[in-house]
Design an enzyme around this catalytic site. Structure first.
Site, PDB file in Angstrom:
ATOM      1  CE  LYS A  44      -2.293  -1.479   3.698  1.00  0.00           C
ATOM      2  NZ  LYS A  44      -3.305  -1.639   4.806  1.00  0.00           N
ATOM      3  CD  GLU A  86       7.787  -1.676  -3.844  1.00  0.00           C
ATOM      4  OE1 GLU A  86       7.502  -0.868  -2.933  1.00  0.00           O
ATOM      5  OE2 GLU A  86       7.726  -2.908  -3.706  1.00  0.00           O
ATOM      6  CG  ASP A  87       6.712   1.644  -0.165  1.00  0.00           C
ATOM      7  OD1 ASP A  87       7.281   0.699  -0.777  1.00  0.00           O
ATOM      8  OD2 ASP A  87       6.108   1.454   0.903  1.00  0.00           O
ATOM      9  CG  ASP A 104      14.509  -3.168   3.971  1.00  0.00           C
ATOM     10  OD1 ASP A 104      15.734  -2.993   4.048  1.00  0.00           O
ATOM     11  OD2 ASP A 104      13.825  -3.580   4.934  1.00  0.00           O
ATOM     12  CG  ASP A 116       2.948   0.566   7.221  1.00  0.00           C
ATOM     13  OD1 ASP A 116       3.649   0.317   6.223  1.00  0.00           O
ATOM     14  OD2 ASP A 116       2.535  -0.316   7.994  1.00  0.00           O
TER      15      ASP A 116
HETATM   16  P1  IMP Z   1      11.921  -5.564   0.858  1.00  0.00           P
HETATM   17  O1  IMP Z   1      11.275  -6.751   0.247  1.00  0.00           O
HETATM   18  O2  IMP Z   1      12.822  -5.913   1.991  1.00  0.00           O
HETATM   19  O3  IMP Z   1      12.630  -4.696  -0.159  1.00  0.00           O
HETATM   20  O4  IMP Z   1      10.777  -4.704   1.539  1.00  0.00           O
HETATM   21  C1  IMP Z   1       9.977  -3.922   0.771  1.00  0.00           C
HETATM   22  C2  IMP Z   1       8.723  -3.505   1.485  1.00  0.00           C
HETATM   23  O5  IMP Z   1       8.840  -3.521   2.923  1.00  0.00           O
HETATM   24  C3  IMP Z   1       8.431  -2.083   1.092  1.00  0.00           C
HETATM   25  O6  IMP Z   1       7.655  -2.033  -0.070  1.00  0.00           O
HETATM   26  C4  IMP Z   1       7.725  -1.566   2.315  1.00  0.00           C
HETATM   27  O7  IMP Z   1       6.345  -1.856   2.224  1.00  0.00           O
HETATM   28  C5  IMP Z   1       8.320  -2.341   3.454  1.00  0.00           C
HETATM   29  N1  IMP Z   1       9.402  -1.565   4.082  1.00  0.00           N
HETATM   30  C6  IMP Z   1      10.723  -1.808   3.988  1.00  0.00           C
HETATM   31  N2  IMP Z   1      11.423  -0.897   4.670  1.00  0.00           N
HETATM   32  C7  IMP Z   1      10.517  -0.038   5.188  1.00  0.00           C
HETATM   33  C8  IMP Z   1      10.631   1.152   5.997  1.00  0.00           C
HETATM   34  O8  IMP Z   1      11.701   1.616   6.367  1.00  0.00           O
HETATM   35  N3  IMP Z   1       9.467   1.753   6.334  1.00  0.00           N
HETATM   36  C9  IMP Z   1       8.255   1.286   5.933  1.00  0.00           C
HETATM   37  N4  IMP Z   1       8.110   0.194   5.173  1.00  0.00           N
HETATM   38  C10 IMP Z   1       9.233  -0.464   4.802  1.00  0.00           C
HETATM   39 MG    MG Z   2       5.424  -1.622  -0.042  1.00  0.00          MG
END
Ligand code: IMP
Ligand code: MG
Length: 178
Positions: A43, A99-100, A103, A159
């Site tokens: 979201k 994408e927001d 990570d 969030d």
């Molecule tokens: P990844 O798969 O580890 O890259 O995580 C991606 C998703 O985790 C993002 O699309 C966010 O929804 C959430 N996320 C990762 N880091 C953060 C953060 O610092 N704040 C909020 N949401 C995060």
């Molecule tokens: Mg996300």
């Protein structure tokens, strides 16, 4: 774990908007004469996507995809599932995944694999934020707003346990164990 609250303002709303405008100019240049489909990753991207489309001086379509790491943890778990499929057809479209934050990159890698399977005409990624951290999945982000330190961030759609998405600026939080 103590009470979670925004701690320090990392990126202010004016700087965000300036960068969003720059990204919009890049996208306009790259997609001249095309009609891309912007796919917001639910979201967290909803604020970014809303600002981005309003800066684009070109026709676009908008849809959403829901992909989530399992669990409610602040550290990404590495496993991802697609819980909401786009309603519009992907095949033959010029898709920009919005994408927001990247990570670990696990979510993105999974979504890219899923979307490639739908045979888009092209697929690029637009992410507002990317954490600088070792061991990140190697996914190419074509349009990146900001590189950020490896800290948990909230606001501007992001969030922490569903809180703080409404904040106009991007903040670090206190009270979160990494
Ligand atoms: P990844 O798969 O580890 O890259 O995580 C991606 C998703 O985790 C993002 O699309 C966010 O929804 C959430 N996320 C990762 N880091 C953060 C953060 O610092 N704040 C909020 N949401 C995060
Ligand atoms: Mg996300």
């Amino acid at each position: 774990m103590g009470e979670i609250r925004p701690h320090s303002r990392l990126i202010g709303r004016r700087l965000i908007l300036r960068r969003v405008k720059e990204l919009a100019r890049q996208i306009e240049q790259d997609y001249q004469g095309k009609h891309p489909l912007l796919l917001g990753a639910l979201k967290g991207s909803f604020v970014f996507l809303a600002d981005l489309v309003r800066q684009l001086r070109m026709p676009v379509e908008v849809d959403f995809i829901g992909a989530a790491s399992y669990g409610h943890r602040t550290a990404s778990s590495g496993e991802v599932n697609i819980y909401h499929e786009p309603r519009l057809p992907i095949g033959g479209r010029h898709v920009i995944l919005v994408e927001d934050i990247v990570d670990t990159g696990a979510t993105l890698a999974q979504v890219v694999r899923y979307l490639q399977g739908k045979k888009p005409a092209s697929l690029r990624i637009c992410a507002l934020l990317r954490k600088m951290k070792p061991g990140q999945h190697e996914v190419e982000v074509h349009y990146l707003g900001f590189q950020v330190p490896d800290q948990f961030l909230v606001g501007y759609g992001l969030d922490c346990q569903e809180q703080f998405r409404h904040l106009p600026d991007i903040w670090t939080v206190k009270g979160v164990e990494p």
